[in-house]
Design a protein around this motif. Structure first.
Motif, PDB file in Angstrom:
ATOM      1  N   GLU A 124      21.606  14.993  36.566  1.00  0.00           N
ATOM      2  CA  GLU A 124      20.613  13.928  36.395  1.00  0.00           C
ATOM      3  C   GLU A 124      21.023  12.966  35.286  1.00  0.00           C
ATOM      4  OE1 GLU A 124      16.883  16.094  36.019  1.00  0.00           O
ATOM      5  OE2 GLU A 124      17.449  16.880  34.081  1.00  0.00           O
ATOM      6  N   VAL A 125      21.393  13.512  34.124  1.00  0.00           N
ATOM      7  CA  VAL A 125      21.810  12.655  33.015  1.00  0.00           C
ATOM      8  C   VAL A 125      23.315  12.778  32.828  1.00  0.00           C
ATOM      9  CG1 VAL A 125      21.315  12.003  30.647  1.00  0.00           C
ATOM     10  CG2 VAL A 125      19.756  13.499  31.878  1.00  0.00           C
ATOM     11  N   LEU A 126      23.991  11.660  32.717  1.00  0.00           N
ATOM     12  CA  LEU A 126      25.407  11.672  32.369  1.00  0.00           C
ATOM     13  C   LEU A 126      25.502  11.394  30.874  1.00  0.00           C
ATOM     14  CD1 LEU A 126      26.794   9.710  35.455  1.00  0.00           C
ATOM     15  CD2 LEU A 126      26.255  12.145  35.222  1.00  0.00           C
ATOM     16  N   GLN A 127      25.992  12.392  30.143  1.00  0.00           N
ATOM     17  CA  GLN A 127      26.023  12.321  28.683  1.00  0.00           C
ATOM     18  C   GLN A 127      27.450  12.093  28.193  1.00  0.00           C
ATOM     19  OE1 GLN A 127      23.152  15.388  26.948  1.00  0.00           O
ATOM     20  NE2 GLN A 127      23.563  16.284  28.935  1.00  0.00           N
ATOM     21  N   ASP A 128      27.639  12.120  26.885  1.00  0.00           N
ATOM     22  CA  ASP A 128      28.972  11.917  26.303  1.00  0.00           C
ATOM     23  C   ASP A 128      30.030  12.789  26.982  1.00  0.00           C
ATOM     24  OD1 ASP A 128      27.633  10.284  24.528  1.00  0.00           O
ATOM     25  OD2 ASP A 128      28.565  11.136  22.730  1.00  0.00           O
ATOM     26  N   SER A 129      29.662  14.054  27.194  1.00  0.00           N
ATOM     27  CA  SER A 129      30.646  14.998  27.725  1.00  0.00           C
ATOM     28  C   SER A 129      31.183  14.577  29.090  1.00  0.00           C
ATOM     29  CB  SER A 129      30.033  16.393  27.809  1.00  0.00           C
ATOM     30  OG  SER A 129      28.796  16.340  28.499  1.00  0.00           O
ATOM     31  N   THR A 130      30.344  13.918  29.888  1.00  0.00           N
ATOM     32  CA  THR A 130      30.805  13.431  31.191  1.00  0.00           C
ATOM     33  C   THR A 130      31.998  12.497  31.013  1.00  0.00           C
ATOM     34  OG1 THR A 130      28.563  13.559  32.073  1.00  0.00           O
ATOM     35  CG2 THR A 130      30.123  12.146  33.263  1.00  0.00           C
ATOM     36  N   PHE A 131      31.879  11.583  30.045  1.00  0.00           N
ATOM     37  CA  PHE A 131      32.935  10.588  29.845  1.00  0.00           C
ATOM     38  C   PHE A 131      34.154  11.213  29.171  1.00  0.00           C
ATOM     39  CE2 PHE A 131      29.141   8.352  30.798  1.00  0.00           C
ATOM     40  CZ  PHE A 131      29.559   7.292  31.581  1.00  0.00           C
ATOM     41  N   GLU A 132      33.903  12.186  28.299  1.00  0.00           N
ATOM     42  CA  GLU A 132      35.035  12.907  27.698  1.00  0.00           C
ATOM     43  C   GLU A 132      35.816  13.670  28.763  1.00  0.00           C
ATOM     44  OE1 GLU A 132      32.535  13.600  23.532  1.00  0.00           O
ATOM     45  OE2 GLU A 132      32.756  15.224  24.995  1.00  0.00           O
ATOM     46  N   LEU A 133      35.096  14.246  29.704  1.00  0.00           N
ATOM     47  CA  LEU A 133      35.772  14.985  30.775  1.00  0.00           C
ATOM     48  C   LEU A 133      36.522  14.042  31.715  1.00  0.00           C
ATOM     49  CD1 LEU A 133      33.085  17.718  31.570  1.00  0.00           C
ATOM     50  CD2 LEU A 133      35.418  18.154  30.788  1.00  0.00           C
ATOM     51  N   SER A 172      21.390  10.215  37.539  1.00  0.00           N
ATOM     52  CA  SER A 172      20.317   9.228  37.660  1.00  0.00           C
ATOM     53  C   SER A 172      20.275   8.315  36.448  1.00  0.00           C
ATOM     54  CB  SER A 172      18.960   9.914  37.859  1.00  0.00           C
ATOM     55  OG  SER A 172      18.004   8.977  38.302  1.00  0.00           O
ATOM     56  N   SER A 173      21.044   8.656  35.394  1.00  0.00           N
ATOM     57  CA  SER A 173      21.065   7.803  34.203  1.00  0.00           C
ATOM     58  C   SER A 173      22.323   8.068  33.386  1.00  0.00           C
ATOM     59  CB  SER A 173      19.839   8.055  33.328  1.00  0.00           C
ATOM     60  OG  SER A 173      19.980   9.272  32.619  1.00  0.00           O
ATOM     61  N   ILE A 174      22.637   7.125  32.520  1.00  0.00           N
ATOM     62  CA  ILE A 174      23.723   7.272  31.554  1.00  0.00           C
ATOM     63  C   ILE A 174      23.103   7.181  30.167  1.00  0.00           C
ATOM     64  CG2 ILE A 174      25.837   6.255  30.639  1.00  0.00           C
ATOM     65  CD1 ILE A 174      26.370   5.095  33.432  1.00  0.00           C
ATOM     66  N   THR A 175      23.195   8.280  29.396  1.00  0.00           N
ATOM     67  CA  THR A 175      22.604   8.333  28.060  1.00  0.00           C
ATOM     68  C   THR A 175      23.671   8.803  27.080  1.00  0.00           C
ATOM     69  OG1 THR A 175      20.461   8.896  29.024  1.00  0.00           O
ATOM     70  CG2 THR A 175      20.752   9.318  26.664  1.00  0.00           C
ATOM     71  N   LEU A 176      24.091   7.909  26.191  1.00  0.00           N
ATOM     72  CA  LEU A 176      25.254   8.199  25.355  1.00  0.00           C
ATOM     73  C   LEU A 176      24.926   8.073  23.871  1.00  0.00           C
ATOM     74  CD1 LEU A 176      27.883   6.145  27.410  1.00  0.00           C
ATOM     75  CD2 LEU A 176      27.317   8.576  27.628  1.00  0.00           C
ATOM     76  N   SER A 177      25.775   8.643  23.055  1.00  0.00           N
ATOM     77  CA  SER A 177      25.689   8.427  21.614  1.00  0.00           C
ATOM     78  C   SER A 177      26.089   6.982  21.319  1.00  0.00           C
ATOM     79  CB  SER A 177      26.623   9.388  20.883  1.00  0.00           C
ATOM     80  OG  SER A 177      27.965   9.076  21.210  1.00  0.00           O
ATOM     81  N   ALA A 178      25.729   6.508  20.125  1.00  0.00           N
ATOM     82  CA  ALA A 178      26.038   5.118  19.757  1.00  0.00           C
ATOM     83  C   ALA A 178      27.542   4.869  19.861  1.00  0.00           C
ATOM     84  CB  ALA A 178      25.541   4.848  18.340  1.00  0.00           C
ATOM     85  N   GLU A 179      28.318   5.809  19.379  1.00  0.00           N
ATOM     86  CA  GLU A 179      29.772   5.676  19.399  1.00  0.00           C
ATOM     87  C   GLU A 179      30.295   5.584  20.834  1.00  0.00           C
ATOM     88  OE1 GLU A 179      33.633   8.258  17.831  1.00  0.00           O
ATOM     89  OE2 GLU A 179      31.590   9.011  17.570  1.00  0.00           O
ATOM     90  N   MET A 180      29.772   6.456  21.699  1.00  0.00           N
ATOM     91  CA  MET A 180      30.247   6.474  23.084  1.00  0.00           C
ATOM     92  C   MET A 180      29.813   5.221  23.835  1.00  0.00           C
ATOM     93  SD  MET A 180      32.210   8.207  25.079  1.00  0.00           S
ATOM     94  CE  MET A 180      32.398   9.981  24.850  1.00  0.00           C
ATOM     95  N   TYR A 181      28.618   4.717  23.550  1.00  0.00           N
ATOM     96  CA  TYR A 181      28.185   3.456  24.160  1.00  0.00           C
ATOM     97  C   TYR A 181      29.198   2.351  23.849  1.00  0.00           C
ATOM     98  CZ  TYR A 181      23.489   4.391  25.976  1.00  0.00           C
ATOM     99  OH  TYR A 181      22.431   4.831  26.710  1.00  0.00           O
ATOM    100  N   ARG A 182      29.582   2.274  22.557  1.00  0.00           N
ATOM    101  CA  ARG A 182      30.523   1.216  22.153  1.00  0.00           C
ATOM    102  C   ARG A 182      31.831   1.320  22.914  1.00  0.00           C
ATOM    103  NH1 ARG A 182      28.092   1.961  17.112  1.00  0.00           N
ATOM    104  NH2 ARG A 182      29.573   3.584  16.508  1.00  0.00           N
ATOM    105  N   LYS A 183      32.197   2.562  23.238  1.00  0.00           N
ATOM    106  CA  LYS A 183      33.465   2.784  23.911  1.00  0.00           C
ATOM    107  C   LYS A 183      33.353   2.536  25.418  1.00  0.00           C
ATOM    108  CE  LYS A 183      36.613   6.566  24.588  1.00  0.00           C
ATOM    109  NZ  LYS A 183      36.758   8.013  24.464  1.00  0.00           N
ATOM    110  N   VAL A 184      32.261   3.035  26.002  1.00  0.00           N
ATOM    111  CA  VAL A 184      32.146   3.044  27.466  1.00  0.00           C
ATOM    112  C   VAL A 184      31.700   1.700  28.033  1.00  0.00           C
ATOM    113  CG1 VAL A 184      30.754   3.964  29.368  1.00  0.00           C
ATOM    114  CG2 VAL A 184      31.853   5.529  27.737  1.00  0.00           C
TER     115      VAL A 184
END
Lengths: 497, 497
Positions: free
Chosen positions: A288-297, A309-321
């Protein structure tokens, strides 16, 4: 720029201020807002609504996908706008109002809300407020960082307010797959057969004349408040990895495992993060939620596709993604939560589901929601949709909380969200309990041996031993079942004297 | 006659006695037997096995569809053959052994057992024992009055023993629809889109060389032990009918309602029976057990089609129905329990599900299985499959038991099988509680006002009032939550002093 984003030109006339748009929301209405796990919520209109309520009080039923960011749930609760809240929240301020009985919270399986709306078993949505990245040539709404219940809210509501968020990257367009199951009793199978199945439209199809107002906003999504991995979460990830590697060795899984689902939060995120250093490969997520770990993987090459159903990231990961979203796009898809969490699809795909427990008991019943059996934390969310229909249902938690004053493993959970039938594997930093194919008495032995903090193990064994003397399929000393919770309340610790 | 029933001729050589067939079953094996709610179980081989165990002890894991008739579970437990039992039972003798910890009972959602077998998350079935009405020209097995898990047991086991029951009418052939979902991760949608969808074969397809023995039997199924409707069950049916008629008037349902599911037992059967005298018409069932009421509704012209996994009737109804089975056939279909109870199909069809509660609490959590929170009655059966995925989930029970010594509505259920998320409507003879869209505190008010016996109402209200003073989303006085159960144990009644 605005003309690029509002491509159905007659709608340019609908541009208004947030205050003007909020004026469509009247006292007593049911309002369906976008937003799922602090991502993609409408931001300007609810703020304007709260502002207005300070001088002109009103009360609404607020429905969303899941939790809202930008302190919206807090602000609306403090302005006494939220009379009823459906189906999930995670805000400390709103939580306080819920536990005080001031806000009626209807805590639901996240796949079920729009099903009940569609069949008029919940009161209808009067107006939908949806954050969008664009409006298409045909008047379709392109959502932002979440889909949640937005599509059904917009389809079912009489009026729709669109919040066009210029800070959300236009590259989000094409990421969404909007599919709405047909009405019963003539519903056809949902055609999703792999995490990457595209079965719908990249926008929410509604007649454009339903859009009564468009508000421009530039507010960012709130960043996720997850904590970095620590020794305990690393230990949990280690136990789980070791277990899954053994499943592969036993021939029950391949190194691609099965599609993965992980609940929101620090522990589940850390467990997924831990998959980077494993022999698993070509992993997929259907979550349901794609978190930092999704993008790290994805970055590590371990994960080939993630549906959520959503992308919810840390501030750092938002800046990157966010600036590189176009590159990630062919690895990602966002769906309505009815589809990301649909029992039909979850069971068909055969998911390995990792969710977080607040506490579990010696038989493997799980409390995900209620502190002390009475006070709501967030809500059951999607955990029931996933745990019930999983290929393998895993619950993770640290064995203790509050510096050891609370044992997460108790004689009997003070509230049941998931019964023993729906929990296959339990993991704490102490170890892992594999409960598959075991009867309750056998489950107790495995859980006490593997998951409990040393400080509580003897007391738990003692409880169980005395319970067994009374007999039963699921032995208990009923009058002592909640004595640990009473200890905590009266003495500040569950720890035996 | 035997040659008409064994149409793949080489198998005529496999005819042996029950004792010879039972010799294939060795100590420590997992045996998958046909049988679902006392219908269509293998009868001769397990009896021979119990007989042999008296002189030559052995222990097996016994898997079935659901409960067995002909006292087989009792006989096998008393002969100490049953070491482990999966996934359901309803026998007083076996129940005693389970509650004494002598038999390990793995109580499962009935749709899930073969899913776990297929993925090797349960130990494999060594041998299947399947009651049949015939073996086809290709060696396929035609089941009798139940399908249950028989198809998957036969497909997954190394060896198959067929019990050819000559007392079961040959007109059963053609009634079954055997469809097995493909393996994950490449599973396709299950194509059932209406209760009458025929999607599989009328027999269990296995290589005939797997059939190691055929035993001829003539034993009848046990008849159902349901009680006739009484004033209370009539009142329950009356409340529910009135409610559903109002749903039609409100435009939320048509007079055809949605396909119906009803759990096994006296109350659910009486409720369905009550539908004869209603304005509903062209009803359909998509259920697990087809009971007397199914045939009464067909006879009355109210019910046009019923899909189930077994037919379990009273002695009188058997005498009436079995000779006329050919006439009923175009109204009926029997499916594997994985399909009759599949979340995908239940959710797609949108079922109105009526199941029986042992007790429920002021928030609508339901205990279906554990007396006093510890002692197993039968098992969760299919109630979880249905309640979780229902269009509308209804639980029924009488408001009291044991001449009023037990209130079926309690402060907190002593065991949770179904959480408040999965219970929409609760009905006792006192009245009906419509919980849809309500928060826990609102649910409590409606339940206490409508469902509780007069003798307990004030005490329950008093508990709730004191709980609310402590606050919380789901208020409780945790140390008193099971005091009614303690009263019952210590004083023989839950009734307040």
């Amino acid at each position: 720029m605005l003309r690029d984003r509002i491509r159905f030109k007659p709608l340019l006339d609908k541009l208004v201020s947030a205050e003007e748009a909020a004026a469509y929301i009247k006292d007593g209405m049911t309002v369906g807002m976008s937003g799922f796990t602090r991502a993609g919520e409408a931001k300007a209109v609810p703020m304007a609504l709260a502002e207005r309520a300070r001088s002109h009080p009103l009360k609404i039923t607020l429905m969303t996908g899941a939790s809202l960011g930008n302190d919206l749930d807090k602000t609306l609760a403090e302005a006494h706008v939220t009379a009823r809240r459906i189906p999930f929240q995670s805000d400390p301020g709103l939580r306080k109002a819920i536990n005080a009985g001031e806000v009626m919270f209807i805590d639901q399986h996240l796949s079920e809300t729009v099903e009940q709306l569609r069949t008029q078993q919940l009161k209808p949505v009067d107006i939908a407020v949806i954050e969008a990245v664009a409006i298409t040539e045909s008047g379709g709404i392109v959502p932002t960082t979440s889909v949640g219940n937005s599509a059904s809210f917009a389809i079912l509501a009489d009026k729709v307010i669109v919040e066009l968020n210029l800070s959300q990257p236009v590259s989000l367009e094409g990421l969404h797959d909007i599919y709405i199951p047909s009405r019963r009793p003539t519903r056809m199978p949902i055609p999703v057969v792999t995490p990457e199945s595209r079965v719908g439209l990249p926008f929410i199809p509604i007649p454009p004349e339903k859009i009564v107002a468009i508000v421009v906003s530039e507010k960012h999504d709130s960043s996720a408040s997850i904590l970095p991995p620590d020794d305990d979460t690393r230990a949990i990830a280690g136990h789980l990895t070791e277990f899954l590697v053994n499943e592969v060795k036993q021939g029950r899984l391949g190194y691609e495992l099965q599609p993965l689902q992980a609940g929101i939060g620090t522990i589940a995120n850390a467990v997924l993060h831990g998959f980077i250093d494993t022999p698993f490969h070509d992993l997929k997520m259907y979550s349901e939620v794609l978190q930092d770990s999704t993008f790290e993987l994805i970055d590590s090459g371990k994960l080939t596709f993630a549906s959520g159903s959503s992308i919810t990231l840390s501030a750092e990961m938002y800046r990157k993604v966010l600036p590189r979203l176009a590159e990630y796009k062919h690895h990602l898809m966002l769906r309505p939560q009815e589809i990301s969490n649909h029992p039909e699809v979850i069971r068909r795909l055969g998911l390995i589901c990792i969710n977080t427990a607040l506490e579990f008991d010696i038989y493997g019943n799980v409390n995900s929601t209620h502190v002390g059996g009475t006070h709501m934390m967030n809500g059951i969310g999607g955990s029931g949709d996933f745990a019930r229909n999983a290929f393998m249902s895993i619950f993770v938690t640290k064995s203790t909380a509050k510096n050891g004053a609370i044992s997460s493993v108790v004689p009997m959970v003070s509230h049941v969200d998931h019964t023993e039938h729906d929990t296959d594997i339990l993991v704490t930093e102490v170890g892992l309990a594999d409960l598959r194919g075991l009867a309750p008495r056998e489950r107790a032995a495995v859980i006490i041996a593997n998951c409990v903090d040393e400080a509580y193990r003897d007391a738990l064994q003692d409880y169980y031993d005395r319970a067994v003397k009374r007999g039963g399929h699921t032995p208990h000393v009923l009058e002592e079942a909640f004595s640990w919770h009473a200890n905590l309340r009266d003495k500040g610790t569950m720890r035996p004297a």
